[in-house]
Design a protein around this motif. Structure first.
Motif, PDB file in Angstrom:
ATOM      1  N   GLN A   5     -26.866  31.589  60.883  1.00  0.00           N
ATOM      2  CA  GLN A   5     -27.768  31.362  59.765  1.00  0.00           C
ATOM      3  C   GLN A   5     -29.207  31.388  60.239  1.00  0.00           C
ATOM      4  O   GLN A   5     -29.517  30.941  61.343  1.00  0.00           O
ATOM      5  N   THR A   6     -30.085  31.914  59.394  1.00  0.00           N
ATOM      6  CA  THR A   6     -31.510  31.917  59.686  1.00  0.00           C
ATOM      7  C   THR A   6     -32.267  31.851  58.370  1.00  0.00           C
ATOM      8  O   THR A   6     -31.685  32.068  57.308  1.00  0.00           O
ATOM      9  N   GLU A   7     -33.549  31.556  58.438  1.00  0.00           N
ATOM     10  CA  GLU A   7     -34.357  31.544  57.224  1.00  0.00           C
ATOM     11  C   GLU A   7     -34.801  32.963  56.903  1.00  0.00           C
ATOM     12  O   GLU A   7     -35.020  33.784  57.790  1.00  0.00           O
ATOM     13  N   VAL A   8     -34.973  33.223  55.600  1.00  0.00           N
ATOM     14  CA  VAL A   8     -35.381  34.547  55.139  1.00  0.00           C
ATOM     15  C   VAL A   8     -36.689  34.988  55.818  1.00  0.00           C
ATOM     16  O   VAL A   8     -36.839  36.146  56.185  1.00  0.00           O
ATOM     17  N   ARG A   9     -37.628  34.068  56.051  1.00  0.00           N
ATOM     18  CA  ARG A   9     -38.926  34.443  56.654  1.00  0.00           C
ATOM     19  C   ARG A   9     -38.773  34.981  58.073  1.00  0.00           C
ATOM     20  O   ARG A   9     -39.667  35.641  58.582  1.00  0.00           O
ATOM     21  N   GLU A  10     -37.643  34.716  58.732  1.00  0.00           N
ATOM     22  CA  GLU A  10     -37.416  35.199  60.099  1.00  0.00           C
ATOM     23  C   GLU A  10     -36.969  36.662  60.139  1.00  0.00           C
ATOM     24  O   GLU A  10     -36.930  37.272  61.194  1.00  0.00           O
ATOM     25  N   LEU A  11     -36.575  37.213  59.003  1.00  0.00           N
ATOM     26  CA  LEU A  11     -36.059  38.589  58.957  1.00  0.00           C
ATOM     27  C   LEU A  11     -37.207  39.594  58.987  1.00  0.00           C
ATOM     28  O   LEU A  11     -38.318  39.284  58.587  1.00  0.00           O
ATOM     29  N   ASP A  12     -36.908  40.797  59.454  1.00  0.00           N
ATOM     30  CA  ASP A  12     -37.873  41.876  59.360  1.00  0.00           C
ATOM     31  C   ASP A  12     -37.144  43.213  59.297  1.00  0.00           C
ATOM     32  O   ASP A  12     -35.935  43.285  59.453  1.00  0.00           O
ATOM     33  N   VAL A  61     -38.568  32.380  50.704  1.00  0.00           N
ATOM     34  CA  VAL A  61     -38.673  32.634  52.142  1.00  0.00           C
ATOM     35  C   VAL A  61     -38.082  31.513  52.991  1.00  0.00           C
ATOM     36  O   VAL A  61     -37.752  31.714  54.148  1.00  0.00           O
ATOM     37  N   ASP A  62     -37.934  30.311  52.411  1.00  0.00           N
ATOM     38  CA  ASP A  62     -37.356  29.211  53.180  1.00  0.00           C
ATOM     39  C   ASP A  62     -35.848  29.038  52.946  1.00  0.00           C
ATOM     40  O   ASP A  62     -35.239  28.114  53.466  1.00  0.00           O
ATOM     41  N   ALA A  63     -35.245  29.968  52.191  1.00  0.00           N
ATOM     42  CA  ALA A  63     -33.795  29.916  51.961  1.00  0.00           C
ATOM     43  C   ALA A  63     -33.070  30.334  53.234  1.00  0.00           C
ATOM     44  O   ALA A  63     -33.605  31.090  54.051  1.00  0.00           O
ATOM     45  N   LYS A  64     -31.853  29.850  53.393  1.00  0.00           N
ATOM     46  CA  LYS A  64     -31.036  30.226  54.550  1.00  0.00           C
ATOM     47  C   LYS A  64     -30.154  31.414  54.166  1.00  0.00           C
ATOM     48  O   LYS A  64     -29.590  31.449  53.077  1.00  0.00           O
ATOM     49  N   VAL A  65     -30.050  32.376  55.067  1.00  0.00           N
ATOM     50  CA  VAL A  65     -29.171  33.528  54.864  1.00  0.00           C
ATOM     51  C   VAL A  65     -28.344  33.738  56.123  1.00  0.00           C
ATOM     52  O   VAL A  65     -28.705  33.267  57.200  1.00  0.00           O
TER      53      VAL A  65
END
Length: 127
Positions: A5-12, A61-65
């Motif tokens: 799991q990671t936060e949406v803001r960490e994706l690119d 952006v702070d949601a977990k995915v």
């Protein structure tokens, strides 16, 4: 399960994310400004790694995915059964796997290939 799991803001762009229970590679990532009552939203466009379907996701952006952990492995073609099916031996485990060959690749026995693996799904990416 091979995911984390990671936060949406960490994706690119270029990274992987789970969309509709399928591992997808992110093609575009954009954020909208925070609204009056909440946090900024991210819009993610992606393409299924194994099925090629386009998908999109809109989340704060702070949601977990979930991010799939897709392994890149080396193999060698043992036998080409047809234009779109080949038997590949994993160069680490020596396990022989039957895989679908992408339409733009022409393989022959003894070719070294690279493939992606996630759970029980595999895909040849290059030779």
């Amino acid at each position: 399960m091979a995911r984390e799991q990671t936060e949406v803001r960490e994706l690119d762009e270029g990274s992987y994310v789970m969309m509709d229970d399928a591992p997808c590679k992110i093609n575009s990532y954009s954020t909208a400004k925070p609204g009056k009552h909440g946090s900024a939203k991210a819009r993610i466009e992606g393409k299924g790694v194994f099925d090629g379907k386009k998908r999109s996701l809109s989340q704060p952006v702070d949601a977990k995915v979930w991010v799939p952990i897709i392994e890149r492995k080396q193999g060698q073609v043992v036998n080409v059964e047809s234009a779109d099916v080949a038997q590949v031996m994993d160069l680490d485990t020596y396990e022989t796997i039957t895989m679908k060959v992408p339409g733009d690749l022409t393989l022959s026995a003894d070719d070294d290939i690279e493939y992606l693996e996630y759970e029980d799904q595999r895909k040849i990416v290059q030779s």
